[in-house]
Scaffold this motif. Structure first.
Motif, PDB file in Angstrom:
ATOM      1  N   UNK A  43       0.131  -7.383  -7.013  1.00  0.00           N
ATOM      2  CA  UNK A  43       1.125  -6.432  -7.001  1.00  0.00           C
ATOM      3  C   UNK A  43       0.294  -5.327  -6.187  1.00  0.00           C
ATOM      4  N   UNK A  44      -0.664  -4.865  -6.483  1.00  0.00           N
ATOM      5  CA  UNK A  44      -1.145  -3.553  -6.085  1.00  0.00           C
ATOM      6  C   UNK A  44      -1.785  -3.765  -4.586  1.00  0.00           C
ATOM      7  N   UNK A  45      -2.365  -5.120  -4.369  1.00  0.00           N
ATOM      8  CA  UNK A  45      -2.723  -5.395  -2.787  1.00  0.00           C
ATOM      9  C   UNK A  45      -1.447  -5.550  -1.979  1.00  0.00           C
ATOM     10  N   UNK A  46      -0.646  -6.143  -2.350  1.00  0.00           N
ATOM     11  CA  UNK A  46       0.834  -6.240  -1.754  1.00  0.00           C
ATOM     12  C   UNK A  46       1.310  -4.901  -1.427  1.00  0.00           C
ATOM     13  N   UNK A  47       1.369  -4.113  -2.273  1.00  0.00           N
ATOM     14  CA  UNK A  47       1.987  -2.516  -2.051  1.00  0.00           C
ATOM     15  C   UNK A  47       0.991  -1.642  -1.121  1.00  0.00           C
ATOM     16  N   UNK A  48      -0.373  -2.098  -1.006  1.00  0.00           N
ATOM     17  CA  UNK A  48      -1.245  -1.557  -0.288  1.00  0.00           C
ATOM     18  C   UNK A  48      -1.161  -1.973   1.068  1.00  0.00           C
ATOM     19  N   UNK A  49      -0.722  -3.266   1.449  1.00  0.00           N
ATOM     20  CA  UNK A  49      -0.635  -4.014   2.517  1.00  0.00           C
ATOM     21  C   UNK A  49       0.823  -3.373   3.109  1.00  0.00           C
ATOM     22  N   UNK A  50       1.789  -3.004   2.362  1.00  0.00           N
ATOM     23  CA  UNK A  50       3.012  -2.497   2.894  1.00  0.00           C
ATOM     24  C   UNK A  50       2.647  -0.940   3.273  1.00  0.00           C
ATOM     25  N   UNK A  51       1.781  -0.478   2.484  1.00  0.00           N
ATOM     26  CA  UNK A  51       1.509   0.959   3.110  1.00  0.00           C
ATOM     27  C   UNK A  51       0.950   1.072   4.329  1.00  0.00           C
ATOM     28  N   UNK A  52      -0.244   0.179   4.622  1.00  0.00           N
ATOM     29  CA  UNK A  52      -0.758  -0.132   5.732  1.00  0.00           C
ATOM     30  C   UNK A  52      -0.174  -0.551   7.058  1.00  0.00           C
ATOM     31  N   UNK A  53       0.943  -1.328   6.825  1.00  0.00           N
ATOM     32  CA  UNK A  53       2.073  -1.635   7.845  1.00  0.00           C
ATOM     33  C   UNK A  53       2.945  -0.147   8.027  1.00  0.00           C
ATOM     34  N   UNK A  54       3.201   0.176   7.006  1.00  0.00           N
ATOM     35  CA  UNK A  54       4.187   1.535   7.348  1.00  0.00           C
ATOM     36  C   UNK A  54       3.274   2.543   8.010  1.00  0.00           C
ATOM     37  N   UNK A  55       2.114   2.748   7.822  1.00  0.00           N
ATOM     38  CA  UNK A  55       1.184   3.778   8.285  1.00  0.00           C
ATOM     39  C   UNK A  55       1.243   3.342  10.073  1.00  0.00           C
TER      40      UNK A  55
END
Length: 244
Positions: free
Chosen positions: A176-188
């Motif tokens: 959960x937390x890594x997927x959210x971090x991955x989405x945030x990295x893509x968004x950035x």
């Protein structure tokens, strides 16, 4: 095509959630094999991952099967590393090659664990010794666009880090937390792609499959057979990626 993908995504979510996983690896492979755009593949897989494991995390917490101290220890470095891995530029060909290799290795690890694991006993509370492992897996999960649970679970089981149920809960939280971090990295880096006609039906399918699977795990399915099915799915997805 979408109806067919929805059915397959439903089945994948059902099986993976039974073992505490999100299914991101197989989502990626299937979307790529169906010719979906590269960036949409990565974004959709992570969104579906979050949808499946979010419910699982709550259920593991409610049943007392999520040791929060260990969850924090495993994730403290994995979250920033997943962000960095997701933010790194990676060409499509290199991405699928790396994903295929990582999935095959994860399947091999799970196979070794299933063969070697006879009588399972926890070796004790080793706290922060697995923090660095979590960071490395977080980076790999960020690059490959998945939550990392399929890498983490066999490592924790082979290391006898905790009970099987606790490890399933830890993996759900980790994903959960890594997927959210991955989405945030893509968004950035402005790489998040969302197409409602593709993402929303698939999201609905994995939510239903994930809820059913997490309940079947507790009531009907034997964990060992769920893990065998998961390892086979991961191996299949990895080989297909390498042959693509």
């Amino acid at each position: 095509m979408i109806l067919e993908l929805c059915l397959i995504f439903f089945l994948i979510a059902l099986v993976y959630s039974s073992a505490g996983f999100g299914g991101g690896s197989s989502y990626l492979a299937l979307l790529a094999l169906y010719g979906i755009g590269f960036q949409l593949v990565k974004s959709t897989a992570l969104i579906c991952n979050v949808a499946v494991v979010a419910g699982g995390v709550w259920q593991f917490h409610a049943s007392g099967q999520l040791p929060w101290k260990k969850a924090m220890q495993l994730s403290v470095f994995s979250v920033p590393m997943a962000f960095i891995g997701s933010y790194m530029p990676l060409k499509q060909e290199a991405f699928f090659l790396l994903l295929g290799i990582a999935l095959v290795l994860a399947a091999v690890l799970m196979g070794v664990k299933l063969v070697k694991e006879k009588q399972y006993t926890v070796k004790g509370q080793r706290g922060w010794q697995f923090t660095a492992v979590g960071g490395g897996i977080g980076f790999l999960s960020g690059i490959t666009g998945i939550g990392g649970g399929i890498y983490l679970a066999p490592v924790l089981r082979l290391g006898r880090y905790d009970t099987p149920k606790h490890i399933a809960g830890l993996c759900s939280f980790f994903i959960l937390v890594n997927s959210l971090a991955g989405l945030l990295g893509q968004w950035a880096k402005n790489a998040v792609v969302f197409r409602a006609e593709v993402t929303l039906p698939l999201l609905a399918a994995v939510i239903v499959g994930g809820q059913i699977g997490s309940r079947l795990s507790a009531a009907i399915l034997k964990p060992r057979w769920v893990e065998v099915a998961t390892a086979v799915l991961i191996l299949y997805a990895g080989v297909r990626m390498l042959l693509k």
